[in-house]
Motif scaffolding. Structure first.
Motif, PDB file in Angstrom:
ATOM      1  N   GLN A 187      -0.874 -15.586 -23.596  1.00 16.62           N
ATOM      2  CA  GLN A 187       0.453 -15.586 -23.527  1.00 16.62           C
ATOM      3  C   GLN A 187       1.304 -14.876 -22.812  1.00 16.62           C
ATOM      4  O   GLN A 187       2.008 -14.835 -21.492  1.00 16.62           O
ATOM      5  N   TYR A 188       1.771 -13.909 -23.749  1.00 14.48           N
ATOM      6  CA  TYR A 188       1.720 -13.032 -23.793  1.00 14.48           C
ATOM      7  C   TYR A 188       1.677 -11.932 -22.931  1.00 14.48           C
ATOM      8  O   TYR A 188       2.609 -11.053 -21.696  1.00 14.48           O
ATOM      9  N   LYS A 192       4.241 -14.528 -20.312  1.00 18.77           N
ATOM     10  CA  LYS A 192       5.014 -15.640 -21.791  1.00 18.77           C
ATOM     11  C   LYS A 192       4.927 -15.384 -22.613  1.00 18.77           C
ATOM     12  O   LYS A 192       4.167 -15.455 -23.130  1.00 18.77           O
ATOM     13  N   GLN A 193       6.578 -15.227 -23.650  1.00 21.22           N
ATOM     14  CA  GLN A 193       6.395 -15.537 -24.619  1.00 21.22           C
ATOM     15  C   GLN A 193       6.667 -16.496 -25.931  1.00 21.22           C
ATOM     16  O   GLN A 193       7.418 -17.175 -25.780  1.00 21.22           O
ATOM     17  N   GLU A 194       5.098 -16.501 -25.985  1.00 16.48           N
ATOM     18  CA  GLU A 194       4.872 -18.052 -26.612  1.00 16.48           C
ATOM     19  C   GLU A 194       5.154 -18.028 -28.944  1.00 16.48           C
ATOM     20  O   GLU A 194       4.200 -16.987 -29.063  1.00 16.48           O
ATOM     21  N   ARG A 195       6.619 -18.381 -29.089  1.00 19.20           N
ATOM     22  CA  ARG A 195       6.895 -17.424 -30.356  1.00 19.20           C
ATOM     23  C   ARG A 195       6.053 -19.096 -31.511  1.00 19.20           C
ATOM     24  O   ARG A 195       6.610 -19.061 -32.089  1.00 19.20           O
ATOM     25  N   GLU A 287       4.773 -13.784 -34.057  1.00 19.35           N
ATOM     26  CA  GLU A 287       5.609 -12.340 -34.700  1.00 19.35           C
ATOM     27  C   GLU A 287       5.769 -12.582 -35.601  1.00 19.35           C
ATOM     28  O   GLU A 287       6.198 -10.667 -35.731  1.00 19.35           O
ATOM     29  N   PHE A 293       3.252  -6.607 -33.216  1.00 21.92           N
ATOM     30  CA  PHE A 293       4.925  -7.292 -32.982  1.00 21.92           C
ATOM     31  C   PHE A 293       5.324  -7.246 -34.354  1.00 21.92           C
ATOM     32  O   PHE A 293       6.640  -7.607 -34.234  1.00 21.92           O
TER      33      PHE A 293
END
Length: 461
Positions: A187-188, A192-195, A287, A293
Motif C-alpha cells: 500500500q505504501y 497509501k500510508q497503511e499504519r 512504521e 521506516f
C-alpha cells in the motif's frame, strides 16, 4: 484503539480529578451566586460550564453505578448470542461498541464454530474445534479486519493442527504478521500510508482443551466453581512489563507528562520507541517494525503467550475483552458483575439470553465509569451457570394426582364399553336398583371427565 491519539484527548484529563477540588468549585459557585450583580457575562458562562463539569463528573461516583441498566450506549447494536449449544460450548455472546468518546470503532470479533478440515485431510478423524477472537485495532481498522477474516485460517491450516495446537498457533500468528506487513508495504508503494495495527486475543477449543493465545493488552479470564475462583489466562503486554526485552533488543520506553486546562500535571501511559505505542506486542504497525521506516522488528513483536486448560465441570466460562473494559474494571469486578447479572436472569431458564444480558451489563458499567476507548466483550460458557428454579414439590404432587386420575378414567371407559347397555333391558326391581347405581356411576364419570378435560388442556393433549 488508537494508541497514538491518546495524548490528544486532553479533555479526558478532566475526568481525573480530586474530590476536594469539586467541593471547592461548588463553594466558589455558591459564593458567586450570592453576588451575581458583580459577575460579568464571561464569568457567568464559566460558572455555568463548571456546574456542567461537576454534574458530568458526578456520574463517576460509584454510588450511581447501580443505574447501569438505564445506560444507553451510542450506536448500540444488540448483543449477538448463540441459540444452541455446540459440544462443550453451552453458550456464547459478544458485543462491541465505539464507547462514549469516539465516533468510530476499530475493535472486531470473530466466532467460527465447527472448523472444517481441508479436503486433502478428509481421511483424518478430527476432534470438534471452535475459534473465538477479539481484535483491538489502532491507527485504523484495516489490520483488525484482516485478523478477523483470516487469522483462524492461518492457524487451522497448519499441518500441526489439530494435534499440536500450540505449534499451529505460533506458526499461524507468524505467517499472518508477515503477510499483513507485506500488504501494508504494498500500500505504501501505491502512495497509501497503511499504519494500522491490532492486538489479538483468541480462544481455540480443540476437543476438551482450550488454548488461549494473546498478543497485546486484551485480557482473558476464566471463572471457576460458580464464580468462587477466577484466573487470568493472559498477560497484558505493556512496555513497563516487557522493559527488559525491549531494552535488550534496542528499544526504549518513555512516559509523557502534560499539564491539563486546570494546571494539573497528568502523567501519560508508558510508551515504546520505535512506534510510540502504549502496548509492546501487536500485529501490523509497519512504521514500528520495518527498518526503512525507522522501525525495529525485534521491539514490538507479534509473538503470542499461550495458556492451556482442560474444560471440566469446574470451569464456568471465559471472558475475553479489550483493554477499554479493563482500563475501568478489574478482572475480579468483571467476573462479579457477570455473576450478578446471571443471578438476576436465572428465572429466564435461557443460558444464551443470560450470557447476552451479562455482556450488556458489563458494557454499560464501563460506560458509566467513562471509558474513553472502544469497548468489546465476549463470553464463552462451558456449563449451565445458574441453578434453574425447580418446580415446587406440591405442584409435582398435584400433577401426579391428575395423571393418575386420567389413567383411572381411561380404564373405566374401556370397561364400560365392554358392558351391555342397561337402558335396553327390562326394568325389574333388580334392574331398577342397577339403574340407580348406573346413574350414580354416570354422575361420578361426569365429574371425572371435567377434571380430565382440565388435565388434558394443561398438558395440551
Amino acid at each position: 484503539m488508537n494508541y497514538r491519539s491518546k495524548n490528544h484527548f486532553s479533555s479526558l484529563n478532566n475526568l481525573i480529578f480530586d474530590i476536594n477540588s469539586i467541593k471547592k468549585q461548588k463553594e466558589n459557585t455558591s459564593l458567586q451566586k450570592e453576588h451575581q450583580f458583580d459577575v460579568s457575562p464571561t464569568q457567568k458562562k464559566q460558572i455555568r460550564l463548571k456546574k456542567q463539569e461537576i454534574n458530568y463528573h458526578s456520574l463517576v461516583d460509584l454510588k450511581q453505578l447501580t443505574r447501569s441498566r438505564n445506560v444507553v450506549l451510542p450506536n448500540y447494536e444488540p448483543t449477538r448470542c448463540s441459540q444452541n449449544n455446540n459440544g462443550l460450548i453451552k453458550a456464547y455472546a459478544a458485543n462491541t461498541n465505539q464507547g462514549i468518546i469516539r465516533n468510530y470503532n476499530e475493535d472486531r470479533v470473530s466466532i467460527i464454530l465447527n472448523i472444517i478440515k481441508p479436503q486433502h485431510r478428509s481421511q483424518e478423524t478430527w476432534p470438534k474445534c471452535a475459534f473465538f477472537g477479539v481484535y483491538d485495532g489502532h491507527g485504523g481498522s484495516t489490520c483488525a479486519d484482516f485478523l478477523r477474516d483470516n487469522l483462524h485460517q492461518y492457524v487451522t491450516k497448519q499441518s500441526e493442527f489439530p494435534w499440536n495446537p500450540v505449534a499451529a498457533i505460533k506458526k499461524g500468528f507468524q505467517m499472518a504478521e508477515k503477510d499483513f506487513l507485506a500488504q501494508a508495504l504494498e500500500q505504501y508503494g501505491k502512495g497509501k500510508q497503511e499504519r494500522s495495527g491490532s492486538c489479538a486475543l483468541i480462544s481455540l477449543v480443540v476437543g476438551d482443551y482450550c488454548y488461549v493465545a494473546n498478543v497485546g493488552d486484551c485480557r482473558a479470564i476464566l471463572s471457576q466453581e460458580k464464580g468462587k475462583k477466577s484466573m487470568e489466562l493472559s498477560v497484558d503486554h505493556k512496555p513497563e512489563i516487557e522493559y527488559e526485552r525491549i531494552q535488550k533488543n534496542g528499544g526504549k520506553i518513555y512516559q509523557t507528562h502534560l499539564i491539563n486546562e486546570n494546571g494539573i500535571q497528568i502523567v501519560g501511559p508508558y510508551r515504546v520507541f520505535p512506534g510510540r505505542l502504549s502496548v509492546s506486542r501487536t500485529f501490523g504497525d509497519i512504521e514500528a517494525k520495518l527498518g526503512q521506516f525507522g522501525g525495529n522488528e525485534n521491539v514490538v513483536i507479534a509473538e503470542p503467550d499461550i495458556q492451556i486448560f482442560r474444560i471440566t465441570q469446574e470451569n464456568d466460562f471465559i471472558v475475553m475483552g479489550c483493554d477499554g473494559i479493563f482500563d475501568k474494571m478489574k478482572s475480579e469486578e468483571v467476573i462479579k458483575k457477570i455473576w450478578s447479572e446471571l443471578e438476576s436472569q436465572k428465572n429466564t431458564h435461557n443460558l444464551h439470553g443470560q450470557i447476552s444480558a451479562a455482556v450488556d451489563s458489563v458494557l454499560k458499567e464501563v460506560v458509566l465509569r467513562k471509558s474513553s476507548d472502544n469497548i468489546t466483550l465476549l463470553i464463552i460458557a462451558f456449563n449451565e451457570l445458574v441453578v434453574q428454579q425447580q418446580t415446587p414439590q406440591s405442584k409435582i404432587n398435584s400433577i401426579s394426582n391428575q395423571i393418575e386420575l386420567l389413567q383411572i378414567f381411561l380404564k373405566n371407559k374401556i370397561n364400560d364399553e365392554n358392558q351391555p347397555e342397561f337402558n335396553q333391558k327390562k326394568q325389574s326391581p333388580v334392574s331398577q336398583l342397577f339403574h340407580k347405581a348406573e346413574r350414580k356411576h354416570l354422575h361420578l364419570k361426569e365429574n371425572q371427565e371435567t377434571t380430565v378435560n382440565r388435565v388434558r388442556s394443561s398438558f395440551n393433549f
